[in-house]
Design a protein around this motif. Structure first.
Motif, mmCIF file in Angstrom:
data_model
loop_
_atom_site.group_PDB
_atom_site.id
_atom_site.type_symbol
_atom_site.label_atom_id
_atom_site.label_comp_id
_atom_site.label_asym_id
_atom_site.label_seq_id
_atom_site.Cartn_x
_atom_site.Cartn_y
_atom_site.Cartn_z
ATOM 1 N N UNK A 176 -14.663 8.187 -4.203
ATOM 2 C CA UNK A 176 -15.092 8.700 -2.916
ATOM 3 C C UNK A 176 -15.910 7.712 -2.105
ATOM 4 N N UNK A 177 -16.319 6.582 -2.713
ATOM 5 C CA UNK A 177 -17.044 5.547 -1.977
ATOM 6 C C UNK A 177 -16.460 4.193 -2.349
ATOM 7 N N UNK A 178 -16.757 3.194 -1.512
ATOM 8 C CA UNK A 178 -16.180 1.876 -1.769
ATOM 9 C C UNK A 178 -17.123 0.947 -2.497
ATOM 10 N N UNK A 179 -18.445 1.183 -2.371
ATOM 11 C CA UNK A 179 -19.395 0.331 -3.070
ATOM 12 C C UNK A 179 -19.419 0.720 -4.550
ATOM 13 N N UNK A 180 -18.981 -0.175 -5.454
ATOM 14 C CA UNK A 180 -18.904 0.189 -6.873
ATOM 15 C C UNK A 180 -20.252 0.605 -7.446
ATOM 16 N N UNK A 181 -21.358 0.005 -6.927
ATOM 17 C CA UNK A 181 -22.679 0.364 -7.450
ATOM 18 C C UNK A 181 -22.988 1.823 -7.130
ATOM 19 N N UNK A 182 -22.715 2.228 -5.882
ATOM 20 C CA UNK A 182 -22.944 3.625 -5.503
ATOM 21 C C UNK A 182 -22.029 4.545 -6.302
ATOM 22 N N UNK A 183 -20.788 4.121 -6.534
ATOM 23 C CA UNK A 183 -19.855 4.945 -7.312
ATOM 24 C C UNK A 183 -20.405 5.194 -8.711
ATOM 25 N N UNK B 120 -24.841 2.522 2.235
ATOM 26 C CA UNK B 120 -24.748 2.504 0.788
ATOM 27 C C UNK B 120 -23.383 2.879 0.245
ATOM 28 N N UNK B 121 -22.610 3.667 0.996
ATOM 29 C CA UNK B 121 -21.302 4.089 0.505
ATOM 30 C C UNK B 121 -20.331 2.920 0.400
ATOM 31 N N UNK B 122 -20.477 1.956 1.293
ATOM 32 C CA UNK B 122 -19.483 0.874 1.332
ATOM 33 C C UNK B 122 -20.058 -0.471 0.902
ATOM 34 N N UNK B 123 -21.340 -0.693 1.166
ATOM 35 C CA UNK B 123 -21.910 -2.014 0.909
ATOM 36 C C UNK B 123 -23.289 -1.852 0.279
ATOM 37 N N UNK B 124 -23.932 -2.965 -0.149
ATOM 38 C CA UNK B 124 -25.240 -2.828 -0.789
ATOM 39 C C UNK B 124 -26.222 -2.023 0.052
ATOM 40 N N UNK B 125 -26.911 -1.124 -0.596
ATOM 41 C CA UNK B 125 -27.849 -0.231 0.082
ATOM 42 C C UNK B 125 -27.821 1.085 -0.649
ATOM 43 N N UNK B 126 -28.408 2.111 -0.081
ATOM 44 C CA UNK B 126 -28.367 3.404 -0.724
ATOM 45 C C UNK B 126 -29.678 4.144 -0.591
ATOM 46 N N UNK B 127 -29.731 5.307 -1.286
ATOM 47 C CA UNK B 127 -30.856 6.218 -1.098
ATOM 48 C C UNK B 127 -32.173 5.585 -1.538
ATOM 49 N N UNK C 120 -19.511 16.029 -12.498
ATOM 50 C CA UNK C 120 -18.328 15.206 -12.301
ATOM 51 C C UNK C 120 -17.718 15.614 -10.963
ATOM 52 N N UNK C 121 -17.702 14.679 -10.026
ATOM 53 C CA UNK C 121 -17.239 15.034 -8.687
ATOM 54 C C UNK C 121 -15.735 14.845 -8.597
ATOM 55 N N UNK C 122 -14.978 15.951 -8.373
ATOM 56 C CA UNK C 122 -13.543 15.800 -8.212
ATOM 57 C C UNK C 122 -13.212 15.057 -6.909
ATOM 58 N N UNK C 123 -12.082 14.388 -6.916
ATOM 59 C CA UNK C 123 -11.763 13.459 -5.835
ATOM 60 C C UNK C 123 -11.838 14.056 -4.433
ATOM 61 N N UNK C 124 -11.341 15.307 -4.203
ATOM 62 C CA UNK C 124 -11.333 15.806 -2.819
ATOM 63 C C UNK C 124 -12.725 15.918 -2.213
ATOM 64 N N UNK C 125 -13.737 16.274 -3.021
ATOM 65 C CA UNK C 125 -15.062 16.460 -2.428
ATOM 66 C C UNK C 125 -15.988 15.277 -2.678
ATOM 67 N N UNK C 126 -15.516 14.251 -3.419
ATOM 68 C CA UNK C 126 -16.426 13.188 -3.864
ATOM 69 C C UNK C 126 -17.112 12.483 -2.694
ATOM 70 N N UNK C 127 -16.311 12.085 -1.692
ATOM 71 C CA UNK C 127 -16.880 11.320 -0.589
ATOM 72 C C UNK C 127 -17.968 12.094 0.139
ATOM 73 N N UNK C 128 -17.645 13.329 0.538
ATOM 74 C CA UNK C 128 -18.609 14.145 1.268
ATOM 75 C C UNK C 128 -19.826 14.479 0.437
ATOM 76 N N UNK D 63 -12.345 -0.810 -11.523
ATOM 77 C CA UNK D 63 -11.399 -0.982 -10.422
ATOM 78 C C UNK D 63 -10.351 0.127 -10.432
ATOM 79 N N UNK D 64 -9.982 0.580 -11.658
ATOM 80 C CA UNK D 64 -8.991 1.653 -11.745
ATOM 81 C C UNK D 64 -9.578 2.985 -11.291
ATOM 82 N N UNK D 65 -10.879 3.194 -11.584
ATOM 83 C CA UNK D 65 -11.494 4.486 -11.282
ATOM 84 C C UNK D 65 -12.014 4.561 -9.851
ATOM 85 N N UNK D 66 -12.289 3.379 -9.257
ATOM 86 C CA UNK D 66 -12.964 3.355 -7.961
ATOM 87 C C UNK D 66 -12.239 4.137 -6.855
ATOM 88 N N UNK D 67 -10.908 4.072 -6.766
ATOM 89 C CA UNK D 67 -10.246 4.821 -5.684
ATOM 90 C C UNK D 67 -10.517 6.324 -5.733
#
Lengths: 94, 310
Positions: free
Chosen positions: B129-136, B207-214, B271-279, B122-126
């Motif tokens: 870059x994504x909201x789904x913890x599994x994808x993160x 997949x970024x926000x809810x169950x699903x993904x590649x 290791x994806x730094x925060x600014x580019x993580x989402x994209x 929960x601390x690392x999730x923000x």
């Protein structure tokens, strides 16, 4: 009221599934077993989807349940046709 | 009531697992294996792990089952003996399986009790870059595992293609399908893909926000391609098709590129730094999904085989 409808419709659905399973186990050949199975799939799942849609929180969920049922109908109809045709070919000894 | 459901589910899983291993006949074992996968995915839903349930249903039950069925069909076609002699267990295989089971059980007891990942995650999730913890976890915190998984898939396909005979190499993949024009299979092949493509792309995107993904979405897309190929609507490609080869490797390549970008920006490889993580995760998901879809479909279709030329 919604709960009552859910009990009633899922109950009917379960009866179809039970009958379909009994048919699958008891019927003598592929064709009658397919008949039992697809009736259970189509009507049983339809009634269960109808019953659970009374518990759905939104119309979106109801639409999704309907979509699932529709896809299931399509798949069951196609698969039973293909299996029946294969069984016919086997019976006629080709 | 829910206890009764869970107990029934557990009993069914054990019973179907035993039926898979102990039952007679390869075909029966495969059918039980598929049922086992579906029951397992129901169990994952009961545990609240919808991502795993989707992956289990699509890959564990669906795709692996189809692979097994294709293998049995191929053995029957080539006249090879698929059925083991009745009554006599295969001792080396039984010993190997028992050894593996023992090792897994030992590992399970020997590992320290895992702490619930809740607070750390929960601390690392923000920053993920994504909201789904599994994808993160899959694409950011433990990206190594996922990268290697995608390369394993590629290696499996290369291994399968090595089985092709030299004179078949330039033929199309798999065997040609004969379907009646306008028949049931062709109609099914026309009706299903629009819905299937939509569901597959949605699963990748969500997949970024809810169950699903590649992996889940890619498997659905692979299944759509297989149905279209089985219905004779599309002809399978050739091994030598450059575009298809590019589609197979684009996933691992984009993944590696994102990893290198992480290193270049000073965060370290993969290791994806925060600014580019989402994209970056979005790009990886899309590239991975196309690679997974193409690779899985090719795995089921099999190596190029003679028969396309009349």
């Amino acid at each position: 009221m919604g709960d009552l409808a859910t009990y009633a419709f899922t109950g009917i659905g379960l009866v179809f599934f039970a009958a379909g399973s009994a048919g699958l186990l008891r019927f003598p050949d592929v064709f009658s077993r397919l008949h039992a199975l697809t009736k259970a799939d189509n009507l049983g799942l339809g009634f269960i989807a109808l019953g659970t849609s009374f518990q759905a929180g939104s119309w979106r969920d109801v639409a999704l349940l309907a979509l699932i049922w529709g896809l299931m109908l399509l798949a069951a109809a196609t698969v039973s046709q293909l299996i029946a045709r294969d069984a016919l070919r086997e019976r006629d000894g080709e | 009531m829910t206890l009764a459901l869970d107990a029934t589910l557990c009993g069914l899983i054990v019973a179907v697992a035993l039926a898979t291993v102990l039952g007679r006949g390869v075909f029966r074992a495969i059918v039980f294996f598929i049922v086992y996968g579906l029951l397992l995915s129901v169990a994952w839903v009961r545990l609240g792990a919808v991502d795993v349930a989707l992956a289990e249903a699509a890959i564990g039950a669906g795709l692996t089952g189809v692979l097994f069925l294709a293998a049995v069909g191929k053995l029957a076609r080539t006249g090879a003996e698929a059925e083991p002699a009745p009554g006599r267990p295969h001792l080396p295989a039984a010993l190997a399986c028992a050894g593996l089971t023992g090792a897994l059980a030992w590992a399970w007891f020997a590992l320290p009790e895992p702490e619930r990942p809740g607070s750390d995650l929960a601390a690392a999730l923000p920053r993920a870059g994504v909201e789904n913890p599994v994808t993160a976890v899959l694409l950011n915190f433990r990206a190594w595992d996922t990268l290697l998984e995608s390369i394993v898939l590629l290696a499996a396909l290369v291994g399968l293609w090595l089985l092709a005979r030299d004179e078949d190499w330039h033929d199309r993949l798999g065997l040609p399908q004969h379907v009646r024009p306008g028949g049931v299979m062709e109609s099914f092949g026309r009706l299903l893909p629009p819905v299937g493509v939509l569901v597959g792309i949605y699963l990748v995107y969500i997949g970024a926000d809810r169950p699903g993904g590649a992996f889940q979405g890619g498997t659905v897309l692979a299944a759509v391609g297989l149905v279209a190929a089985l219905a004779g609507l599309i002809r399978t490609p050739r091994v030598t098709g450059h575009l298809w080869r590019a589609a197979m490797v684009v996933g691992p390549l984009v993944f590696l590129a994102a990893g290198v970008a992480g290193a270049a920006l000073g965060a370290g490889f993969l290791t994806l730094p925060e600014p580019i993580a989402g994209g970056a995760i979005f790009a990886i998901e899309i590239a991975l999904a196309s690679s997974i879809a193409v690779t899985l479909a090719f795995l089921v279709i099999g190596p190029p085989e003679r028969g396309h030329r009349r």
